[in-house]
Design a protein around this motif. Structure first.
Motif, short mmCIF file in Angstrom:
data_model
loop_
_atom_site.label_atom_id
_atom_site.label_comp_id
_atom_site.label_asym_id
_atom_site.label_seq_id
_atom_site.Cartn_x
_atom_site.Cartn_y
_atom_site.Cartn_z
N ALA A 248 0.83 -1.29 -0.05
CA ALA A 248 0.05 -0.06 -0.06
C ALA A 248 0.89 1.33 0.06
O ALA A 248 0.53 2.16 -0.75
CB ALA A 248 -0.74 0.01 0.99
N LYS A 249 2.05 1.36 0.66
CA LYS A 249 2.85 2.29 0.88
C LYS A 249 3.59 2.77 -0.49
O LYS A 249 3.86 3.82 -0.73
CB LYS A 249 3.88 2.16 1.91
CG LYS A 249 4.71 3.46 2.26
CD LYS A 249 3.80 4.43 3.04
CE LYS A 249 4.71 5.39 3.75
NZ LYS A 249 5.45 6.26 2.73
N PHE B 35 3.10 5.86 -7.21
CA PHE B 35 2.08 6.33 -8.03
C PHE B 35 0.88 7.40 -7.84
O PHE B 35 0.25 7.96 -8.70
CB PHE B 35 1.28 4.93 -8.40
CG PHE B 35 2.17 4.16 -9.26
CD1 PHE B 35 2.45 3.97 -10.47
CD2 PHE B 35 2.64 2.97 -8.32
CE1 PHE B 35 3.17 3.02 -11.19
CE2 PHE B 35 3.70 1.95 -8.83
CZ PHE B 35 3.89 2.14 -10.32
N LEU B 36 0.76 7.64 -6.50
CA LEU B 36 -0.33 8.38 -5.99
C LEU B 36 0.21 9.81 -5.77
O LEU B 36 -0.69 10.68 -5.81
CB LEU B 36 -1.20 7.84 -5.00
CG LEU B 36 -1.93 6.58 -5.41
CD1 LEU B 36 -2.80 6.11 -4.19
CD2 LEU B 36 -2.92 6.80 -6.82
N ASN C 94 4.07 11.56 -8.21
CA ASN C 94 3.94 11.99 -9.46
C ASN C 94 2.98 13.20 -9.50
O ASN C 94 3.24 14.21 -9.89
CB ASN C 94 3.27 11.04 -10.29
CG ASN C 94 4.07 9.89 -10.88
OD1 ASN C 94 5.36 9.92 -10.55
ND2 ASN C 94 3.64 8.85 -11.22
N LYS C 95 2.11 13.24 -8.65
CA LYS C 95 1.13 14.49 -8.38
C LYS C 95 2.07 15.61 -7.99
O LYS C 95 1.70 16.81 -8.00
CB LYS C 95 -0.03 13.95 -7.49
CG LYS C 95 -1.01 12.84 -8.02
CD LYS C 95 -1.41 13.24 -9.50
CE LYS C 95 -2.49 12.19 -10.06
NZ LYS C 95 -1.52 10.64 -10.18
N VAL C 96 2.73 15.27 -6.80
CA VAL C 96 3.56 16.40 -6.18
C VAL C 96 4.53 17.03 -7.18
O VAL C 96 4.77 18.28 -7.28
CB VAL C 96 4.24 15.73 -4.85
CG1 VAL C 96 5.34 16.81 -4.49
CG2 VAL C 96 3.35 15.22 -3.75
N MET C 97 4.99 16.08 -8.07
CA MET C 97 6.03 16.77 -8.96
C MET C 97 5.33 17.67 -9.93
O MET C 97 5.65 18.46 -10.48
CB MET C 97 6.56 15.43 -9.54
CG MET C 97 7.70 14.85 -8.94
SD MET C 97 8.27 13.41 -9.77
CE MET C 97 9.20 14.12 -11.18
N GLU C 98 3.82 17.10 -10.37
CA GLU C 98 3.14 17.82 -11.09
C GLU C 98 2.82 19.28 -10.59
O GLU C 98 2.60 20.33 -11.28
CB GLU C 98 1.77 17.15 -11.67
CG GLU C 98 2.11 15.99 -12.51
CD GLU C 98 0.85 15.01 -12.89
OE1 GLU C 98 -0.03 15.52 -12.17
OE2 GLU C 98 1.04 13.99 -13.16
N MET C 99 2.54 19.28 -9.37
CA MET C 99 2.07 20.35 -8.64
C MET C 99 3.20 21.49 -8.58
O MET C 99 3.08 22.75 -8.59
CB MET C 99 1.59 20.17 -7.23
CG MET C 99 0.51 19.45 -7.17
SD MET C 99 -0.12 18.82 -5.39
CE MET C 99 -0.50 20.49 -4.90
#
Length: 339
Positions: A323-324, A330-331, A334-339
């Motif tokens: 889970a970690k 994947f969750l 990538n999203k932090v990099m996009e922000m």
């Protein structure tokens, strides 16, 4: 060999003719138990159609499961245990009660027929009032002209004299001591000390009054059906002999308007069984009725239990690592990099 038609006939018999028999019952707007339920949340309204929801009338039936709310867990359990039909108390909605997928596809996969009853079953037996220790002398299922707004007014049974007697009766009849023991075992085996379970954490309690407070006449209400403070004032005006408000299936907090109104009127206030125990209150009587009317059909109970566990206590080391990893790789990353 019994068929879906036989099950439908049995449901029609035990409800006194309340189930849907044809498409016209649904479209005519005249069937009293074909009801639209909507909060006007876009796309989330539902039409209750008591009786057969999905299936063919000539399908053979050997095994039936009675449940409160059909879920993907119910459908999977039915498929794994040769259950031919699920009879749900609560209304069934596309996707919502079938794991987010098309209802037909999921039921067809395991050859499962689906029925629902809900409002068509309400008021058929006095079991909920009996379990809570009173005998009803007035019963409404549309109080204040609000469909599904149930009100019972009753006098206490001879063995029930105080508010504490009501709670003791519920604990015993609902087997809550057994539920506590099972929870303790599960917490120990899974090494999850934070785990709690709905039937024990939502048990009955007194809000206004005490365990030794006398009780004689009860106004039994169900807050989730839309019962308001205005309804309570009206009911008390009609029944000034009442000394206690009993809320069950759904609950209220101490600062709820129903409680403050009850206090203003000089009434006791007690919370009884929560919705999670309706499988015992309504599901068991329904199952026994079907067992009597369809003696050649096996009847089982699908009872779902909901637990709450601290995040870091769920799963073994390998599952936690999985889970970690999914979260980090994947969750989140990538999203932090996009922000």
């Amino acid at each position: 060999m019994k068929t879906v038609q036989d099950v439908l006939n049995a449901l029609d018999t035990l409800t006194g003719g309340r189930v849907v028999q044809s498409l016209n019952d649904i479209t005519s707007g005249e069937h009293p138990f074909v009801l639209t339920k909507s909060s006007n949340i876009p796309g989330k309204g539902i039409l209750e159609t008591p009786g057969l929801v999905y299936g063919k009338l000539d399908t053979p039936i050997k095994k039936i499961a009675v449940t409160m709310t059909m879920t993907e867990n119910s459908i999977e359990l039915a498929g794994a245990t040769d259950v031919d039909a699920i009879i749900a108390h609560h209304p069934i909605a596309e996707g919502a009660n079938s794991g987010g997928v098309i209802l037909k596809n999921y039921l067809d996969l395991y050859n499962v027929t689906a029925f629902e009853l809900h409002e068509a079953f309400h008021g058929l037996h006095p079991g909920i009032s009996y379990l809570h220790g009173h005998e009803v002398y007035r019963k409404e299922i549309s109080y204040g002209n609000l469909e599904g707004n149930v009100l019972f007014v009753g006098s206490t049974l001879p063995e029930v004299n105080t508010l504490g007697d009501v709670l003791d009766r519920l604990d015993k009849l609902m087997g809550l001591q057994t539920e506590e023991q099972l929870l303790m075992l599960e917490k120990d085996i899974s090494q999850s000390p934070s785990m709690i379970e709905t039937s024990t954490v939502t048990r009955g309690h007194i809000i206004l009054g005490g365990e030794t407070t006398p009780v004689n006449n009860i106004m039994h209400i169900f807050p989730h059906t839309g019962f308001t403070a205005e309804h309570l004032r009206k009911a008390y005006h009609e029944h000034p002999e009442a000394d206690t408000v009993l809320a069950s299936i759904s609950r209220v907090n101490e600062d709820h308007e129903l409680v403050t109104t009850a206090k203003e009127l000089g009434l006791n206030f007690i919370v009884g069984n929560s919705h999670v125990l309706e499988i015992l209150e309504n599901g068991l009587p329904l199952a026994y009725a079907l067992d009597t009317l369809l003696p050649d059909v096996e009847v089982v109970i699908f009872r779902e239990k909901v637990t709450s566990t601290a995040l870091h206590e769920v799963g073994d080391t390998a599952l936690k690592k999985y889970a970690k990893t999914m979260s980090d790789e994947f969750l989140v990353k990538n999203k932090v990099m996009e922000m």
